[in-house]
Enzyme design. Structure first.
Site, PDB file in Angstrom:
ATOM      1  N   ALA A 256       1.522   2.433  20.604  1.00 55.37           N
ATOM      2  CA  ALA A 256       0.974   3.803  20.446  1.00 55.37           C
ATOM      3  C   ALA A 256       1.906   4.576  19.528  1.00 55.37           C
ATOM      4  CB  ALA A 256       1.077   4.631  21.645  1.00 55.37           C
ATOM      5  N   CYS A 264      -4.517   0.027   3.042  1.00 56.62           N
ATOM      6  CA  CYS A 264      -5.615  -0.577   3.414  1.00 56.62           C
ATOM      7  C   CYS A 264      -6.720   0.215   4.346  1.00 56.62           C
ATOM      8  CB  CYS A 264      -5.534  -1.995   4.016  1.00 56.62           C
ATOM      9  SG  CYS A 264      -5.324  -3.410   2.776  1.00 56.62           S
TER      10      CYS A 264
HETATM   11  C1  UDX Z   1      -3.271  -4.003   7.086  1.00 59.29           C
HETATM   12  C2  UDX Z   1      -3.964  -5.370   7.941  1.00 59.29           C
HETATM   13  O1  UDX Z   1      -3.323  -5.740   8.925  1.00 59.29           O
HETATM   14  C3  UDX Z   1      -4.029  -6.399   6.939  1.00 59.29           C
HETATM   15  O2  UDX Z   1      -4.904  -7.463   7.438  1.00 59.29           O
HETATM   16  C4  UDX Z   1      -4.881  -6.108   5.881  1.00 59.29           C
HETATM   17  O3  UDX Z   1      -5.252  -6.858   4.975  1.00 59.29           O
HETATM   18  C5  UDX Z   1      -4.217  -4.715   5.061  1.00 59.29           C
HETATM   19  O4  UDX Z   1      -4.110  -3.745   6.102  1.00 59.29           O
HETATM   20  P1  UDX Z   1      -0.878  -3.321   6.444  1.00 59.29           P
HETATM   21  O5  UDX Z   1      -1.636  -2.096   6.066  1.00 59.29           O
HETATM   22  O6  UDX Z   1       0.054  -3.862   5.284  1.00 59.29           O
HETATM   23  O7  UDX Z   1      -2.061  -4.643   6.655  1.00 59.29           O
HETATM   24  O8  UDX Z   1      -0.080  -3.016   7.715  1.00 59.29           O
HETATM   25  P2  UDX Z   1      -0.188  -3.151   9.561  1.00 59.29           P
HETATM   26  O9  UDX Z   1       0.814  -3.763   9.770  1.00 59.29           O
HETATM   27  O10 UDX Z   1      -1.458  -3.799   9.833  1.00 59.29           O
HETATM   28  O11 UDX Z   1       0.101  -1.682   9.958  1.00 59.29           O
HETATM   29  C6  UDX Z   1      -0.955  -0.715   9.530  1.00 59.29           C
HETATM   30  C7  UDX Z   1      -0.714   0.582  10.059  1.00 59.29           C
HETATM   31  O12 UDX Z   1      -0.955   0.568  11.566  1.00 59.29           O
HETATM   32  C8  UDX Z   1       0.844   1.001  10.109  1.00 59.29           C
HETATM   33  O13 UDX Z   1       1.143   2.388   9.623  1.00 59.29           O
HETATM   34  C9  UDX Z   1       1.448   0.618  11.445  1.00 59.29           C
HETATM   35  O14 UDX Z   1       2.435   1.662  11.742  1.00 59.29           O
HETATM   36  C10 UDX Z   1       0.175   1.130  12.314  1.00 59.29           C
HETATM   37  N1  UDX Z   1       0.180   0.333  13.376  1.00 59.29           N
HETATM   38  C11 UDX Z   1       0.009  -0.938  13.610  1.00 59.29           C
HETATM   39  C12 UDX Z   1       0.328   1.146  14.480  1.00 59.29           C
HETATM   40  O15 UDX Z   1       0.335   2.476  14.606  1.00 59.29           O
HETATM   41  N2  UDX Z   1       0.207   0.748  15.706  1.00 59.29           N
HETATM   42  C13 UDX Z   1       0.114  -0.777  16.184  1.00 59.29           C
HETATM   43  O16 UDX Z   1      -0.078  -1.397  17.064  1.00 59.29           O
HETATM   44  C14 UDX Z   1      -0.205  -1.580  14.712  1.00 59.29           C
END
Ligand code: UDX
Length: 438
Positions: A256, A264
């Site tokens: 959270a 993306c």
């Molecule tokens: C994402 C996908 O994971 C990847 O497969 C796709 O190709 C591109 O988009 P990315 O945007 O680089 O990758 O980051 P990711 O680690 O997935 O996190 C995305 C966002 O979600 C971040 O802002 C992160 O802080 C948030 N997040 C992630 C959460 O808030 N909670 C989580 O449990 C996981």
């Protein structure tokens, strides 16, 4: 699933030297292929030719360095494709005003492809709406390039871990119109131990959008659970642990926080929402996922107001700007919304981030250290869970603030330790410990 047949090094042109293009090029070179990366941005190509890396992605500089003899950079289309057998398209597909993906950079690549005396396969790496492959096929056929093959090979790499994600993926997805082209694209990945999903082009395009939507749905889901935890006295960190241990659910993407950002998720959720709407379908769940995320970024303001009253004239420090740690990427970062809201409430905003820059944050003062950000501040918000924040001497720093209020937007710190350090500490969905100081 068909077996991947190992092949000697192939010649690959990668169009687009952004995060995805550079990682794709570097990793294919690492796998033994000859790679030419092409970009319209001559300054960026100049940087790469000089041996530097224009973006921050851990490990990318080393992989580029180690494979210099198999990697070239150019802004010239003819030079990029003259010997290529595969042309990867890794250009940007940002949202347009209508929410649809802007495919103009993709069309430019397709239209620029010269007629060659050998067969090539165009491979789409960029995230595109379902149906794009069909349109590209028609456009190629219309240009008399019916012999040019086409495949979709979406990327699932996350920034910060992109090289590992490319070399050790959960799966490789290859959609093609022709089995031979699909096999050839899969064979480029030989050396990588992962299942290969072969399918039609439209399904490959949908796999990428659906995978992202599923991940975003989990995040908005746990954020809503966190908000209910706050109202009812439960602790979302314990809840996520207990829920995630169910093997049918799994522990990932149940952190959270103050919402997702990045290059993306926000863009692809809009593109999928718009894709569905354009086909006459109202994607209710996805709409809710997007709306929950927008509200989640703004809930921090109410928390700050509960501690400080009006925010006018108050100084708020943002700890972290990048949309997540280990990247300098500010695209759709929650910090942008947060800073904008704080400024419009009349607060003074200071920000610290070890690599990201506040260029897009007019009115925000960026400082070089956490100590500088917090000295004299009325409150701080932990926006990005940079590991450096785990090393801070919080007890020492609390005394330098006007009021030691800290909103932990990523549930990174230990509530009991922060209260002991003298903070009025609040996290996301951790009502039991967090609101004690409020
Ligand atoms: C994402 C996908 O994971 C990847 O497969 C796709 O190709 C591109 O988009 P990315 O945007 O680089 O990758 O980051 P990711 O680690 O997935 O996190 C995305 C966002 O979600 C971040 O802002 C992160 O802080 C948030 N997040 C992630 C959460 O808030 N909670 C989580 O449990 C996981």
């Amino acid at each position: 699933m068909r077996p991947v047949v190992a092949e000697p090094g192939k010649r690959i042109a990668v169009f687009g030297a952004g995060y995805v293009g550079l990682v794709t090029g570097a990793c294919f070179a690492e796998l033994g292929h000859d790679v030419v990366v092409r970009d319209v941005d001559t300054a960026k190509i100049g940087v790469l030719q000089a041996g530097d890396v224009p973006i921050f992605e851990p490990g990318l500089d080393e992989v580029l360095d180690q494979n210099r003899e198999r990697l070239r950079f150019t802004s010239d289309v003819a030079e990029a494709v003259e010997a290529a057998e595969f042309v990867y398209v890794a250009v940007g597909t940002p949202p347009t005003y209508s929410g649809d993906a802007d495919l103009s950079a993709v069309w430019t690549v397709v239209d620029e492809l010269p007629r060659l005396d050998h067969r090539i396969v165009v491979v789409m790496k960029s995230t595109v709406p379902v149906g794009t492959g069909d349109k590209v096929r028609h456009r190629l056929d219309g240009r008399g390039l019916a012999d040019v093959g086409y495949a979709s090979n979406p990327e699932f790499t996350a920034e910060g871990t992109a090289l590992r994600d490319f070399m050790h993926p959960d799966r490789i997805v290859v959609g093609s119109f022709d089995d031979g082209d699909g096999d050839a694209v899969a064979a480029l990945h030989s050396g990588i131990d992962a299942p290969v999903v072969h399918c039609d082009v439209a399904s490959a395009e949908m796999i990428k959008l659906a995978a992202n939507a599923a991940l975003m749905t989990r995040i908005s889901f746990i954020n809503e659970i966190a908000n209910v935890c706050e109202a009812t006295g439960a602790d979302v960190v314990s809840v996520a642990e207990g829920v995630g241990l169910d093997r049918r659910i799994g522990p990932k993407f149940l952190r959270a926080g103050i919402g997702f950002g990045g290059s993306c998720f926000p863009k692809d959720s809009l593109a999928l929402k718009q894709l569905a709407a354009n086909s006459g379908y109202h994607f209710q769940l996805l709409n809710a996922v997007i709306e929950v995320n927008e509200l989640q970024k703004r809930r921090v303001l109410a928390k700050l107001e509960r501690h400080l009253g009006t925010l006018r004239g108050k100084t708020v420090a943002l700890l972290g700007l990048a949309f997540k740690p280990n990247t300098d990427d500010m695209r759709e970062a929650p910090s942008l919304v947060l800073a904008g809201r704080l400024l419009s409430e009349g607060a003074t905003v200071r920000a610290w981030d070890p690599v990201a820059h506040a260029h897009d944050l007019r009115g925000v003062m960026q400082v070089d250290s956490v100590e500088e950000a917090l000295a004299g501040a009325d409150a701080a918000v932990l926006v990005t869970e940079w590991p450096q924040l785990g090393e801070v001497d919080w007890a020492k720093i609390a005394g330098t603030m006007t009021t030691p209020v800290l909103i932990d937007g990523r549930n990174m710190l230990e509530p009991a330790a922060m209260l002991a350090a003298g903070f009025r500490y609040e996290a996301i969905g951790r009502a039991a410990s967090g609101n004690a100081g409020g």
